[in-house]
Design an enzyme around this catalytic site. Structure first.
Site, PDB file in Angstrom:
ATOM      1  N   ASP A 168      24.268  43.091  50.763  1.00  0.00           N
ATOM      2  CA  ASP A 168      25.155  42.820  49.641  1.00  0.00           C
ATOM      3  C   ASP A 168      26.292  41.928  50.123  1.00  0.00           C
ATOM      4  O   ASP A 168      26.970  42.250  51.111  1.00  0.00           O
ATOM      5  CB  ASP A 168      25.715  44.129  49.085  1.00  0.00           C
ATOM      6  CG  ASP A 168      26.379  43.945  47.728  1.00  0.00           C
ATOM      7  OD1 ASP A 168      26.037  42.977  47.038  1.00  0.00           O
ATOM      8  OD2 ASP A 168      27.221  44.780  47.366  1.00  0.00           O
ATOM      9  N   HIS A 223      36.555  37.503  42.300  1.00  0.00           N
ATOM     10  CA  HIS A 223      36.469  38.944  42.534  1.00  0.00           C
ATOM     11  C   HIS A 223      37.202  39.328  43.820  1.00  0.00           C
ATOM     12  O   HIS A 223      37.972  40.302  43.834  1.00  0.00           O
ATOM     13  CB  HIS A 223      35.000  39.361  42.632  1.00  0.00           C
ATOM     14  CG  HIS A 223      34.806  40.779  43.068  1.00  0.00           C
ATOM     15  ND1 HIS A 223      35.152  41.848  42.287  1.00  0.00           N
ATOM     16  CD2 HIS A 223      34.317  41.303  44.224  1.00  0.00           C
ATOM     17  CE1 HIS A 223      34.874  42.971  42.922  1.00  0.00           C
ATOM     18  NE2 HIS A 223      34.374  42.669  44.104  1.00  0.00           N
ATOM     19  N   GLU A 244      29.069  47.072  39.548  1.00  0.00           N
ATOM     20  CA  GLU A 244      29.262  45.732  40.089  1.00  0.00           C
ATOM     21  C   GLU A 244      28.155  44.844  39.530  1.00  0.00           C
ATOM     22  O   GLU A 244      26.970  45.099  39.760  1.00  0.00           O
ATOM     23  CB  GLU A 244      29.253  45.730  41.623  1.00  0.00           C
ATOM     24  CG  GLU A 244      30.461  46.442  42.216  1.00  0.00           C
ATOM     25  CD  GLU A 244      30.645  46.169  43.695  1.00  0.00           C
ATOM     26  OE1 GLU A 244      29.681  45.708  44.343  1.00  0.00           O
ATOM     27  OE2 GLU A 244      31.753  46.419  44.206  1.00  0.00           O
ATOM     28  N   GLU A 257      25.910  41.796  39.564  1.00  0.00           N
ATOM     29  CA  GLU A 257      25.472  40.921  40.646  1.00  0.00           C
ATOM     30  C   GLU A 257      24.142  40.247  40.309  1.00  0.00           C
ATOM     31  O   GLU A 257      23.391  40.703  39.448  1.00  0.00           O
ATOM     32  CB  GLU A 257      25.310  41.722  41.945  1.00  0.00           C
ATOM     33  CG  GLU A 257      26.544  42.542  42.311  1.00  0.00           C
ATOM     34  CD  GLU A 257      26.508  43.076  43.734  1.00  0.00           C
ATOM     35  OE1 GLU A 257      25.748  42.518  44.564  1.00  0.00           O
ATOM     36  OE2 GLU A 257      27.230  44.043  44.011  1.00  0.00           O
ATOM     37  N   ASP A 307      25.249  47.216  41.278  1.00  0.00           N
ATOM     38  CA  ASP A 307      25.504  47.960  42.510  1.00  0.00           C
ATOM     39  C   ASP A 307      26.603  48.983  42.227  1.00  0.00           C
ATOM     40  O   ASP A 307      27.793  48.712  42.372  1.00  0.00           O
ATOM     41  CB  ASP A 307      25.928  46.993  43.618  1.00  0.00           C
ATOM     42  CG  ASP A 307      25.897  47.644  44.987  1.00  0.00           C
ATOM     43  OD1 ASP A 307      25.065  48.544  45.191  1.00  0.00           O
ATOM     44  OD2 ASP A 307      26.690  47.245  45.853  1.00  0.00           O
ATOM     45  N   ARG A 343      34.624  54.104  43.839  1.00  0.00           N
ATOM     46  CA  ARG A 343      35.790  53.429  44.418  1.00  0.00           C
ATOM     47  C   ARG A 343      36.677  54.359  45.226  1.00  0.00           C
ATOM     48  O   ARG A 343      37.290  53.935  46.219  1.00  0.00           O
ATOM     49  CB  ARG A 343      36.614  52.776  43.302  1.00  0.00           C
ATOM     50  CG  ARG A 343      35.877  51.731  42.497  1.00  0.00           C
ATOM     51  CD  ARG A 343      35.484  50.534  43.318  1.00  0.00           C
ATOM     52  NE  ARG A 343      34.867  49.500  42.492  1.00  0.00           N
ATOM     53  CZ  ARG A 343      34.349  48.381  42.979  1.00  0.00           C
ATOM     54  NH1 ARG A 343      34.366  48.151  44.288  1.00  0.00           N
ATOM     55  NH2 ARG A 343      33.819  47.488  42.177  1.00  0.00           N
ATOM     56  N   GLN A 401      34.951  54.980  48.511  1.00  0.00           N
ATOM     57  CA  GLN A 401      35.000  53.729  49.264  1.00  0.00           C
ATOM     58  C   GLN A 401      36.383  53.496  49.878  1.00  0.00           C
ATOM     59  O   GLN A 401      36.508  53.100  51.039  1.00  0.00           O
ATOM     60  CB  GLN A 401      34.629  52.563  48.346  1.00  0.00           C
ATOM     61  CG  GLN A 401      34.619  51.198  49.023  1.00  0.00           C
ATOM     62  CD  GLN A 401      34.303  50.080  48.037  1.00  0.00           C
ATOM     63  OE1 GLN A 401      34.108  50.314  46.855  1.00  0.00           O
ATOM     64  NE2 GLN A 401      34.260  48.855  48.531  1.00  0.00           N
ATOM     65  N   LYS A 445      28.911  53.271  48.341  1.00  0.00           N
ATOM     66  CA  LYS A 445      28.062  52.211  47.807  1.00  0.00           C
ATOM     67  C   LYS A 445      26.571  52.531  47.914  1.00  0.00           C
ATOM     68  O   LYS A 445      25.760  51.888  47.234  1.00  0.00           O
ATOM     69  CB  LYS A 445      28.318  50.908  48.581  1.00  0.00           C
ATOM     70  CG  LYS A 445      29.760  50.478  48.620  1.00  0.00           C
ATOM     71  CD  LYS A 445      30.196  49.831  47.340  1.00  0.00           C
ATOM     72  CE  LYS A 445      29.663  48.426  47.260  1.00  0.00           C
ATOM     73  NZ  LYS A 445      30.155  47.736  46.055  1.00  0.00           N
ATOM     74  N   THR A 474      21.619  51.663  43.619  1.00  0.00           N
ATOM     75  CA  THR A 474      21.726  50.279  43.171  1.00  0.00           C
ATOM     76  C   THR A 474      20.569  50.039  42.217  1.00  0.00           C
ATOM     77  O   THR A 474      19.415  50.228  42.580  1.00  0.00           O
ATOM     78  CB  THR A 474      21.641  49.296  44.357  1.00  0.00           C
ATOM     79  OG1 THR A 474      22.716  49.552  45.260  1.00  0.00           O
ATOM     80  CG2 THR A 474      21.707  47.852  43.883  1.00  0.00           C
ATOM     81  N   GLU A 502      38.415  45.916  38.082  1.00  0.00           N
ATOM     82  CA  GLU A 502      39.108  44.691  37.693  1.00  0.00           C
ATOM     83  C   GLU A 502      39.449  44.695  36.202  1.00  0.00           C
ATOM     84  O   GLU A 502      40.555  44.310  35.808  1.00  0.00           O
ATOM     85  CB  GLU A 502      38.239  43.475  38.006  1.00  0.00           C
ATOM     86  CG  GLU A 502      37.972  43.254  39.480  1.00  0.00           C
ATOM     87  CD  GLU A 502      36.921  42.179  39.677  1.00  0.00           C
ATOM     88  OE1 GLU A 502      37.297  40.999  39.771  1.00  0.00           O
ATOM     89  OE2 GLU A 502      35.718  42.518  39.714  1.00  0.00           O
TER      90      GLU A 502
END
Length: 399
Positions: free
Chosen positions: A116, A123, A189, A191, A223, A227, A230, A243, A247, A348
């Protein structure tokens, strides 16, 4: 043009023809091509036309086909285009058209390795401002190499798979010690994932110019990210349990040849990159994503201006001599644009929970149990033609 009826607005037009793996009733899984709202069951069609390698379409994954390499991929695409455009093939194909609503889509390929990246400047800048408000948002290495990490291939799941809320260690800001429990800041996420077909040799890097010789096509990627897990674990070695729990990828693999019309030049990179990352024909793709939370559109991230090209990601991933294997998947990292409505993660979109989204009259920050997230995307060519990439979806279950 095609003799097959294509519903208006379908992502799977006759010039797309992505490949996937499906199960029809209690039959064995096998390979199909999507067109409109139907699937061409390729194994019997290829056998009827005595196509070389017809048996590969009876396999439960795309891996054997992916391993054939670009000449075979292009020959197969030419054959598929002829099937759907030439009415003389109707009697052969029509008995083997299956409604997509009648099948279960499976993971399209067996994933060998998963990497990844962190390729979107917007971002990376947003997260830098959130996590390091008193420092420069981008770390010194970010514009010199595509930052990435090695993920967990075994937890990549097919679209539609429910996602169980992960548990782990997290340290609330006002706590002296960490606690254990379900993640309170579960995120997505958005992607784009690249699917490797042709392997490479240990000790021999793959150059940016050889990208299309090794990569067959793309899938959509969500993904999922915890948070709070993490934030506590990632220093000093980077992402781990926050993470690696799941996925999700879309079921249809869209070929690079189908995407070719949407290729756009890579934006200027400053400072100049080192020679192994440089190339005269580096491209991105003009792809727009859409993120739906419980059926409501909340974001539309653009891919075309992402900082690092897929060829550069591939070159950097192998520059130390690491091998590629058939079924490798590498992803772009979260895709975000400059506008608030173009951010590809809830951290975000809600600025770490401080600016909740209002969706259907309700405030949302991070994902709650029962929430469903669906990501769709399409590529656009200069003449305005759209080519759909399908969707990837998942629903959150309690821990």
């Amino acid at each position: 043009m095609s003799w097959i009826d294509i519903p208006a607005g379908s992502p799977f037009t006759p010039d797309n023809l992505p490949l996937g793996v499906f199960r029809h009733g209690d039959e064995e899984p096998r390979v199909g091509a999507a067109i409109g709202d139907q699937i061409i069951d390729l194994a019997p069609v290829a056998s009827a036309q005595m196509l070389d390698g017809a048996q590969l379409f009876a396999e439960p994954t795309l891996n054997a086909f992916l391993a054939l390499g670009r000449p075979a991929w292009r020959a197969t695409r030419s054959w598929l285009l002829e099937l759907v455009r030439n009415a003389n093939d109707r009697d052969t194909v029509e008995p083997h058209l299956i409604p997509q609503s009648a099948v279960t889509m499976l993971l399209p390929f067996e994933v060998a390795d998963y990497v990844d990246f962190y390729a979107s400047e917007q971002h990376a800048t947003n997260l830098g401002r959130l996590f390091r408000p008193d420092s420069e948002p981008l770390l010194p290495n970010w514009k010199h190499l595509p930052v990435g990490y090695h993920g967990r291939a075994g937890t990549i799941v097919a679209s539609g798979t429910d996602i169980v809320r992960p548990s782990g260690q997290r340290k609330p800001p006002d706590a002296a010690v960490p606690v254990f429990g379900p993640s309170q800041r579960l995120d997505i996420e958005v992607e784009l994932g690249y699917v490797v077909g042709t392997p490479s040799t240990l000790g021999k890097p793959v150059s940016v110019d050889d990208f299309e010789d090794h990569v067959y096509g793309v899938v959509l990627v969500n993904d999922w990210s915890a948070r709070d897990l993490q934030a506590w674990e990632y220093v000093p070695l980077g992402p781990f349990l926050g993470k690696s729990f799941a996925t999700s990828i879309s079921p249809w693999v869209v070929s690079l040849d189908a995407l070719a019309a949407s290729a756009v030049p890579l934006p200027t990179q400053d400072p100049p990159v080192l020679p192994y990352l440089a190339g005269s024909a580096l491209v991105n793709y003009d792809i727009t994503f859409e993120v739906y939370l419980n059926g409501h559109l909340v974001s539309s991230p653009p891919y075309r201006d992402i900082y690092w090209s897929p060829a550069q990601m591939l070159a950097h991933m192998t520059v130390n001599g690491a091998t590629l294997r058939t079924g490798d998947l590498y992803a772009s990292g979260t895709i975000s644009g400059p506008e608030k409505t173009q951010r590809g993660s809830f951290i975000e979109l809600t600025w770490a929970g401080r600016e909740p989204l209002v969706v259907a009259g309700k405030e949302h920050t991070f994902l709650e149990d029962g929430d469903q997230v669906t990501i769709t995307a399409w590529a656009q060519s200069p003449d305005g033609t759209r080519l759909g990439l399908g969707e990837v979806t998942g629903r959150i279950l309690p821990a």
